[in-house]
Design a protein around this motif. Structure first.
Motif, PDB file in Angstrom:
ATOM      1  N   TYR A 137       9.495   4.760  -4.859  1.00 23.85           N
ATOM      2  CA  TYR A 137       9.510   5.791  -3.816  1.00 23.85           C
ATOM      3  C   TYR A 137       9.785   5.174  -2.438  1.00 23.85           C
ATOM      4  O   TYR A 137      10.479   5.770  -1.607  1.00 23.85           O
ATOM      5  CB  TYR A 137       8.196   6.579  -3.800  1.00 23.85           C
ATOM      6  CG  TYR A 137       7.025   5.872  -3.150  1.00 23.85           C
ATOM      7  CD1 TYR A 137       6.684   6.117  -1.819  1.00 23.85           C
ATOM      8  CD2 TYR A 137       6.260   4.959  -3.857  1.00 23.85           C
ATOM      9  CE1 TYR A 137       5.613   5.474  -1.216  1.00 23.85           C
ATOM     10  CE2 TYR A 137       5.187   4.309  -3.268  1.00 23.85           C
ATOM     11  CZ  TYR A 137       4.864   4.567  -1.953  1.00 23.85           C
ATOM     12  OH  TYR A 137       3.806   3.921  -1.372  1.00 23.85           O
ATOM     13  N   MET A 138       9.236   3.979  -2.198  1.00 17.46           N
ATOM     14  CA  MET A 138       9.463   3.309  -0.927  1.00 17.46           C
ATOM     15  C   MET A 138      10.906   2.818  -0.836  1.00 17.46           C
ATOM     16  O   MET A 138      11.532   2.884   0.218  1.00 17.46           O
ATOM     17  CB  MET A 138       8.494   2.139  -0.776  1.00 17.46           C
ATOM     18  CG  MET A 138       8.486   1.498   0.596  1.00 17.46           C
ATOM     19  SD  MET A 138       7.913   2.581   1.939  1.00 17.46           S
ATOM     20  CE  MET A 138       6.183   2.817   1.497  1.00 17.46           C
ATOM     21  N   GLU A 139      11.444   2.348  -1.941  1.00 21.04           N
ATOM     22  CA  GLU A 139      12.844   1.905  -1.984  1.00 21.04           C
ATOM     23  C   GLU A 139      13.788   3.043  -1.624  1.00 21.04           C
ATOM     24  O   GLU A 139      14.825   2.847  -0.986  1.00 21.04           O
ATOM     25  CB  GLU A 139      13.166   1.370  -3.386  1.00 21.04           C
ATOM     26  CG  GLU A 139      14.523   0.751  -3.516  1.00 21.04           C
ATOM     27  CD  GLU A 139      14.553  -0.726  -3.092  1.00 21.04           C
ATOM     28  OE1 GLU A 139      15.505  -1.397  -3.487  1.00 21.04           O
ATOM     29  OE2 GLU A 139      13.665  -1.188  -2.369  1.00 21.04           O
ATOM     30  N   GLN A 140      13.401   4.268  -2.022  1.00 18.55           N
ATOM     31  CA  GLN A 140      14.246   5.440  -1.791  1.00 18.55           C
ATOM     32  C   GLN A 140      13.929   6.146  -0.473  1.00 18.55           C
ATOM     33  O   GLN A 140      14.523   7.169  -0.151  1.00 18.55           O
ATOM     34  CB  GLN A 140      14.072   6.425  -2.950  1.00 18.55           C
ATOM     35  CG  GLN A 140      14.533   5.856  -4.283  1.00 18.55           C
ATOM     36  CD  GLN A 140      13.987   6.625  -5.477  1.00 18.55           C
ATOM     37  OE1 GLN A 140      13.402   7.702  -5.313  1.00 18.55           O
ATOM     38  NE2 GLN A 140      14.170   6.091  -6.674  1.00 18.55           N
ATOM     39  N   GLY A 141      12.975   5.602   0.304  1.00 15.85           N
ATOM     40  CA  GLY A 141      12.632   6.200   1.585  1.00 15.85           C
ATOM     41  C   GLY A 141      11.706   7.390   1.477  1.00 15.85           C
ATOM     42  O   GLY A 141      11.575   8.167   2.434  1.00 15.85           O
ATOM     43  N   GLY A 142      11.050   7.547   0.329  1.00 18.23           N
ATOM     44  CA  GLY A 142      10.129   8.661   0.152  1.00 18.23           C
ATOM     45  C   GLY A 142       8.753   8.366   0.726  1.00 18.23           C
ATOM     46  O   GLY A 142       8.427   7.234   1.088  1.00 18.23           O
ATOM     47  N   LYS A 143       7.938   9.406   0.802  1.00 17.62           N
ATOM     48  CA  LYS A 143       6.586   9.265   1.345  1.00 17.62           C
ATOM     49  C   LYS A 143       5.509   9.461   0.286  1.00 17.62           C
ATOM     50  O   LYS A 143       4.380   9.018   0.469  1.00 17.62           O
ATOM     51  CB  LYS A 143       6.380  10.277   2.484  1.00 17.62           C
ATOM     52  CG  LYS A 143       7.265  10.010   3.695  1.00 17.62           C
ATOM     53  CD  LYS A 143       6.967  10.968   4.824  1.00 17.62           C
ATOM     54  CE  LYS A 143       7.820  10.662   6.060  1.00 17.62           C
ATOM     55  NZ  LYS A 143       7.538  11.605   7.178  1.00 17.62           N
ATOM     56  N   ARG A 144       5.830  10.154  -0.790  1.00 18.96           N
ATOM     57  CA  ARG A 144       4.843  10.410  -1.839  1.00 18.96           C
ATOM     58  C   ARG A 144       4.858   9.261  -2.844  1.00 18.96           C
ATOM     59  O   ARG A 144       5.897   8.974  -3.450  1.00 18.96           O
ATOM     60  CB  ARG A 144       5.145  11.719  -2.559  1.00 18.96           C
ATOM     61  CG  ARG A 144       4.095  12.113  -3.602  1.00 18.96           C
ATOM     62  CD  ARG A 144       4.544  13.337  -4.372  1.00 18.96           C
ATOM     63  NE  ARG A 144       4.650  14.485  -3.503  1.00 18.96           N
ATOM     64  CZ  ARG A 144       3.636  15.290  -3.218  1.00 18.96           C
ATOM     65  NH1 ARG A 144       2.435  15.046  -3.742  1.00 18.96           N
ATOM     66  NH2 ARG A 144       3.799  16.325  -2.423  1.00 18.96           N
TER      67      ARG A 144
ATOM     68  N   GLY B 191       0.816  -1.207   0.000  1.00 22.52           N
ATOM     69  CA  GLY B 191       0.000   0.000   0.000  1.00 22.52           C
ATOM     70  C   GLY B 191       0.850   1.257   0.000  1.00 22.52           C
ATOM     71  O   GLY B 191       2.084   1.204   0.006  1.00 22.52           O
ATOM     72  N   ALA B 192       0.171   2.409   0.045  1.00 28.33           N
ATOM     73  CA  ALA B 192       0.883   3.685  -0.090  1.00 28.33           C
ATOM     74  C   ALA B 192       1.739   4.015   1.123  1.00 28.33           C
ATOM     75  O   ALA B 192       2.767   4.673   0.997  1.00 28.33           O
ATOM     76  CB  ALA B 192      -0.121   4.815  -0.335  1.00 28.33           C
ATOM     77  N   GLY B 193       1.346   3.565   2.317  1.00 26.40           N
ATOM     78  CA  GLY B 193       2.019   4.029   3.517  1.00 26.40           C
ATOM     79  C   GLY B 193       3.044   3.108   4.125  1.00 26.40           C
ATOM     80  O   GLY B 193       3.747   3.507   5.067  1.00 26.40           O
ATOM     81  N   ALA B 194       3.145   1.885   3.650  1.00 30.95           N
ATOM     82  CA  ALA B 194       4.087   0.930   4.240  1.00 30.95           C
ATOM     83  C   ALA B 194       4.575  -0.024   3.165  1.00 30.95           C
ATOM     84  O   ALA B 194       3.833  -0.379   2.244  1.00 30.95           O
ATOM     85  CB  ALA B 194       3.428   0.157   5.379  1.00 30.95           C
ATOM     86  N   GLY B 195       5.835  -0.467   3.300  1.00 32.69           N
ATOM     87  CA  GLY B 195       6.457  -1.271   2.258  1.00 32.69           C
ATOM     88  C   GLY B 195       6.222  -2.758   2.403  1.00 32.69           C
ATOM     89  O   GLY B 195       5.390  -3.217   3.193  1.00 32.69           O
ATOM     90  N   MET B 196       7.000  -3.519   1.655  1.00 32.05           N
ATOM     91  CA  MET B 196       6.770  -4.960   1.538  1.00 32.05           C
ATOM     92  C   MET B 196       7.078  -5.734   2.818  1.00 32.05           C
ATOM     93  O   MET B 196       6.630  -6.867   2.983  1.00 32.05           O
ATOM     94  CB  MET B 196       7.601  -5.536   0.388  1.00 32.05           C
ATOM     95  CG  MET B 196       9.094  -5.510   0.620  1.00 32.05           C
ATOM     96  SD  MET B 196       9.991  -6.285  -0.750  1.00 32.05           S
ATOM     97  CE  MET B 196      11.689  -6.091  -0.169  1.00 32.05           C
ATOM     98  N   THR B 197       7.836  -5.133   3.758  1.00 33.37           N
ATOM     99  CA  THR B 197       8.195  -5.844   4.991  1.00 33.37           C
ATOM    100  C   THR B 197       7.268  -5.504   6.154  1.00 33.37           C
ATOM    101  O   THR B 197       7.494  -5.969   7.275  1.00 33.37           O
ATOM    102  CB  THR B 197       9.648  -5.542   5.401  1.00 33.37           C
ATOM    103  OG1 THR B 197       9.804  -4.131   5.601  1.00 33.37           O
ATOM    104  CG2 THR B 197      10.617  -6.019   4.328  1.00 33.37           C
TER     105      THR B 197
END
Length: 242
Positions: free
Chosen positions: A69-76, A38-44
């Motif tokens: 964006y999640m890989e790069q630590g972004g929020k958007r 989802g948009a707010g949390a990654g695969m782990t």
């Protein structure tokens, strides 16, 4: 008892974008679920990890992956074009890692919606059905079916797992949409669950019980879907809108 092995993988989106993934597979999987977060949390996130483990116990492999964006630590969240390209790359990696195995695709909220948009634009190779873990049909407080219009261009089976307290998919909007989609849509409701499939303490039940029921539902639905005759290449997403 261990039901699966989890293997880190790298997914190449294009010459400049690579993302991390996790392939979790039992010894002889019946299919693989390409599972987007989802948009707010990654695969782990604990939900994603527990869900993948539950599916492995039921004979399904999963390929989880990060959006850029999640890989790069972004929020958007990434724009749709990049998100959908990432999904296509993850599907291609699943085909490479598990050759000959049928695939389903989808995921949590944003990840599921981006997957359905990708499938609506052009069929994802080897994907036999889409499974959504809380489809975000509209913004909270703004009931609408506009975000579901593209689903009429998806010609493969779709499974909607939704909580009855999901403020991003009010039932008076979601139920008529699924009815309009006809036989290709299956809606499974989870009483008292919100968009994150969290239960209020007053219910006396644990979130893990809902996650287990969700895993049972996906496993049974996937088994039925992969037993169906494969659609012809010409018939992937063709056909009139409902």
């Amino acid at each position: 008892m261990s039901y699966s092995n989890t293997e880190p993988v790298t997914i190449v989106v294009d010459d400049s974008v690579r993302v991390s993934g996790l392939l979790q597979s039992p010894p002889r999987p019946q299919a693989c679920y390409v599972l987007a977060h989802g948009a707010g949390a990654g695969m782990t996130h604990p939900f994603m990890a527990a869900f993948a483990a539950g599916l492995a116990q039921r004979g399904l492999a999963t390929l989880r992956f990060q959006f850029p964006y999640m890989e790069q630590g972004g929020k958007r969240p990434d724009p749709p074009k990049l998100a959908q390209a990432t999904i296509r790359a993850a599907v291609a990696e699943a085909v490479r890692l598990l050759p000959g195995h049928p695939l389903i695709a989808g995921g949590k909220s944003f990840g599921g919606r981006m997957t359905s948009q990708a499938q609506a634009a052009a069929p994802l190779p080897n994907v036999r059905g889409l499974a959504f873990l809380g489809f975000p049909l509209h913004q909270a407080g703004h009931p609408s079916r506009d975000r579901g219009e593209h689903l009429f261009d998806v010609r493969i089976p779709m499974l909607f797992l939704q909580g009855t307290r999901d403020t991003l998919a009010m039932l008076d909007q979601l139920k008529p949409l699924c009815e309009s989609l006809g036989e290709r849509a299956t809606l499974k409701l989870f009483e008292d669950a919100d968009h994150s499939f969290h239960l209020a303490a007053r219910t006396g039940r644990k979130d893990s019980q809902v996650w287990s029921d969700m895993s049972d539902t996906i496993a049974a639905w996937t088994e039925a879907v992969v037993k169906r005759p494969r659609p012809t290449a010409a018939g992937g997403n063709s056909g009139p809108r409902a």
